[in-house]
Design an enzyme around this catalytic site. Structure first.
Site, PDB file in Angstrom:
ATOM      1  N   ALA A  29     -10.677  -4.496 -19.210  1.00 27.96           N
ATOM      2  CA  ALA A  29     -10.342  -3.232 -19.882  1.00 27.96           C
ATOM      3  C   ALA A  29      -9.274  -2.559 -19.014  1.00 27.96           C
ATOM      4  CB  ALA A  29     -11.573  -2.365 -20.006  1.00 27.96           C
ATOM      5  N   GLY A  66     -10.823   5.860 -14.774  1.00 26.51           N
ATOM      6  CA  GLY A  66     -11.450   4.544 -14.945  1.00 26.51           C
ATOM      7  C   GLY A  66     -12.088   4.423 -16.310  1.00 26.51           C
ATOM      8  N   ASN A  67     -12.867   3.389 -16.513  1.00 29.14           N
ATOM      9  CA  ASN A  67     -13.577   3.235 -17.785  1.00 29.14           C
ATOM     10  C   ASN A  67     -14.934   2.588 -17.544  1.00 29.14           C
ATOM     11  OD1 ASN A  67     -13.247   0.274 -18.015  1.00 29.14           O
ATOM     12  ND2 ASN A  67     -11.071   0.828 -18.110  1.00 29.14           N
ATOM     13  N   HIS A  68     -15.704   2.453 -18.610  1.00 27.29           N
ATOM     14  CA  HIS A  68     -17.099   1.998 -18.473  1.00 27.29           C
ATOM     15  C   HIS A  68     -17.261   0.485 -18.442  1.00 27.29           C
ATOM     16  CE1 HIS A  68     -19.018   5.849 -18.630  1.00 27.29           C
ATOM     17  NE2 HIS A  68     -18.339   6.188 -19.726  1.00 27.29           N
ATOM     18  N   SER A  69     -16.161  -0.263 -18.385  1.00 29.72           N
ATOM     19  CA  SER A  69     -16.307  -1.719 -18.447  1.00 29.72           C
ATOM     20  C   SER A  69     -17.201  -2.234 -17.313  1.00 29.72           C
ATOM     21  CB  SER A  69     -14.932  -2.384 -18.350  1.00 29.72           C
ATOM     22  OG  SER A  69     -15.095  -3.772 -18.234  1.00 29.72           O
TER      23      SER A  69
END
Ligand code: CTP
Length: 406
Positions: free
Chosen positions: A280, A213-216
């Site tokens: 993102a 995943g990512n920090h969006s």
């Protein structure tokens, strides 16, 4: 872990006053269409109008409590708070009695007191028998209200409730909405437009418990959705993983992975005037998703495969009447020229490039960057709220849509 809940300044608030005409039932449909146009609607019926449509119907349709009298919710001083909060006040249907009471400045129920307490634009939609409409008393009251800056629509001509016909019919929903849009003016520059926004990060499953995943946080995309609602658009948000939020008035489609997001975007895009790809999206996903949890001794390498670029693939099917907006994040000194290349490669009409060299944009309420467009000079933003960038992007989108549609 989810971040702080995302809060929105406030949507476009509309008060729908309903008085005791049989056309009250048509206002149920009107309320729905107003919501489609991004209004958050509070209904204030007169007591006698409840003979035609009951409180329960208005509460269910608006999703908000409904009262008719100033003697309820006294602690919140309803008439003043509703009047202050309102961006628009619409009375539909308006009977001869309500028109007379408003012309006199009476304050004997919640609707009439709220009318006195608001500075929002007021639109009155009369519906009554032709003899009552054409009566000198009613005509005089209408003149008084118009002289005070209130807009009073002319009723339609046609069949009435009984056998009679003539002037006095409740106008078509679309005509009323057109009047609302016209009066709410430039604020509603996306009225009638359908805006699709992607927000948040995608999650690419590795096994039943892990993902890439990512920090969006979804803040930028949700700010765009919110500003589009305020500008009168019909808004759909395709949301990946975001910080917690509730965005009244938008249609929300929840997705997890990039592939799900792509499918959802493709399904919605055909009905859309502009797609704003703020999500993102993970550039790659595990080549194989394990059905079983991978044991730690085997969890050493993840083979990846590329996710298709949603923006680029949509641009290959986009019509001339549709607009695409992309986002990018750059750290390099030549960020603008890199982003210009990206905008062209992906077939976007506009691209906002976040300058992430100085620190995080992810999760922050602020952003610094440059808005690029095919036919606009680059516009710089320095540490501004994401709502500001969202508003400016939508203004550009609105102007371009106007140029395309004429
Ligand atoms: N995007 C997309 N589909 C993907 C990846 C990205 O539609 N599979 C969209 C994003 O929503 C965003 C833009 O493309 O609008 C970002 O493009 P990207 O090339 O990922 O830009 P950067 O984030 O700047 O990443 P990089 O420089 O690593 O390419």
């Amino acid at each position: 872990m989810a971040g702080a809940p995302i809060t929105f300044p406030r949507g476009r608030e509309l008060i729908l006053g309903v008085s005791a005409g049989i056309a009250a039932y048509k206002s149920c449909e009107l309320l729905r269409r107003l919501q489609d146009h991004g209004f958050l609607v509070t209904v204030i019926p007169t007591e006698s109008s409840l003979n035609f449509v009951g409180k329960a119907t208005w509460e269910a349709l608006s999703g908000r409590p409904v009262s008719t009298s100033v003697w309820e919710n006294i602690d919140s001083v309803s008439h003043v708070s509703l009047g202050d909060k309102a961006d628009f006040l619409l009375i539909a249907p308006a009977t001869a009695d309500v028109i007379a009471r408003l012309a006199q400045g009476r304050a004997d129920d919640l609707l009439s007191t709220t009318v006195l307490a608001t500075t929002a634009p007021i639109l009155i939609v009369p519906a009554m028998h032709p003899k009552m409409w054409l009566n000198q008393a009613t005509q005089e009251n209408v003149r008084i209200l118009r002289a005070r800056g209130v807009t009073v629509m002319e009723p339609d001509v046609g069949r009435l409730t009984g056998k009679d016909s003539g002037i006095g019919r409740f106008p078509e929903t679309k005509t009323i909405i057109d009047h609302v849009s016209q009066i709410s003016g430039r604020q509603a520059f996306l009225s009638g437009k359908k805006i699709l926004v992607t927000a948040g990060g995608t999650r690419e499953a590795i096994d039943p418990v892990r993902f890439i995943g990512n920090h969006s946080s979804g803040r930028q995309g949700l700010a765009v959705a919110y500003e589009a609602l305020k500008a009168g658009a019909e808004v759909t948000v395709i949301a990946g993983a975001t910080d917690p939020f509730t965005l009244e008035g938008a249609h929300i489609i929840e997705v997890e992975s990039a592939q799900q997001m792509k499918q959802a975007v493709e399904a919605e895009f055909v009905h859309t005037d502009a797609l704003i790809m703020a999500a993102a999206v993970a550039d790659a996903r595990p080549h194989k998703v394990s059905n079983e949890k991978i044991k730690k001794n085997d969890f050493l390498e993840i083979a990846l495969e590329k996710n298709e670029d949603i923006l680029a693939s949509i641009s290959s099917i986009k019509g001339k009447h549709q607009i695409l907006v992309g986002f990018a994040a750059e750290t390099a000194d030549n960020a603008t020229s890199l982003a210009e290349g990206k905008m062209q490669a992906k077939g976007a009409d506009f691209l906002y490039v976040n300058n992430v060299s100085g620190g995080a944009v992810f999760g922050s309420e602020k952003t610094s960057g440059t808005l690029l467009g095919l036919d606009i000079a680059p516009r710089e933003f320095n540490d501004v709220d994401k709502f500001v960038v969202a508003g400016e992007i939508l203004k550009e989108v609105g102007q371009r849509l106007e140029r395309i549609h004429g």
